[in-house]
Design a protein around this motif. Sequence first.
Motif, short mmCIF file in Angstrom:
data_model
loop_
_atom_site.label_atom_id
_atom_site.label_comp_id
_atom_site.label_asym_id
_atom_site.label_seq_id
_atom_site.Cartn_x
_atom_site.Cartn_y
_atom_site.Cartn_z
N UNK A 21 0.74 -1.12 0.06
CA UNK A 21 0.02 -0.17 -0.07
C UNK A 21 0.97 1.29 -0.07
N UNK A 22 0.30 2.35 0.28
CA UNK A 22 1.04 3.69 0.08
C UNK A 22 0.33 4.38 1.74
N UNK A 39 -5.42 -3.03 -2.94
CA UNK A 39 -6.40 -4.26 -3.10
C UNK A 39 -7.68 -3.63 -3.90
N UNK A 40 -8.50 -4.61 -4.24
CA UNK A 40 -9.66 -4.45 -4.80
C UNK A 40 -10.41 -3.08 -4.29
N UNK A 63 2.19 -6.44 -8.65
CA UNK A 63 0.96 -6.68 -9.28
C UNK A 63 0.98 -7.86 -10.07
N UNK A 64 2.05 -8.53 -10.16
CA UNK A 64 2.01 -9.93 -11.19
C UNK A 64 1.66 -10.81 -10.17
#
Length: 64
Positions: A21-22, A39-40, A63-64
């Motif tokens: 996260x940021x 996340x979603x 992200x992969x």
Amino acid sequence: MPKKDNQVVMVLTGSLSGSFGRIIERIKEKERVIVELFNEKSDIERINFDNICEFNGTISDFLS
């Protein structure tokens, strides 16, 4: 511990361990940060300084 807001972090412990996260806010008095998770739902969590670390990779790394 990242020195600036908006830096990417990884959660190290607990049920969110391994999440990224940021930082959107730092609360120095309580040794916590407010993190928007990648996340979603873009969940917002309060996390202790000791439970996160700065992530120095690229966005494609997680992200992969």
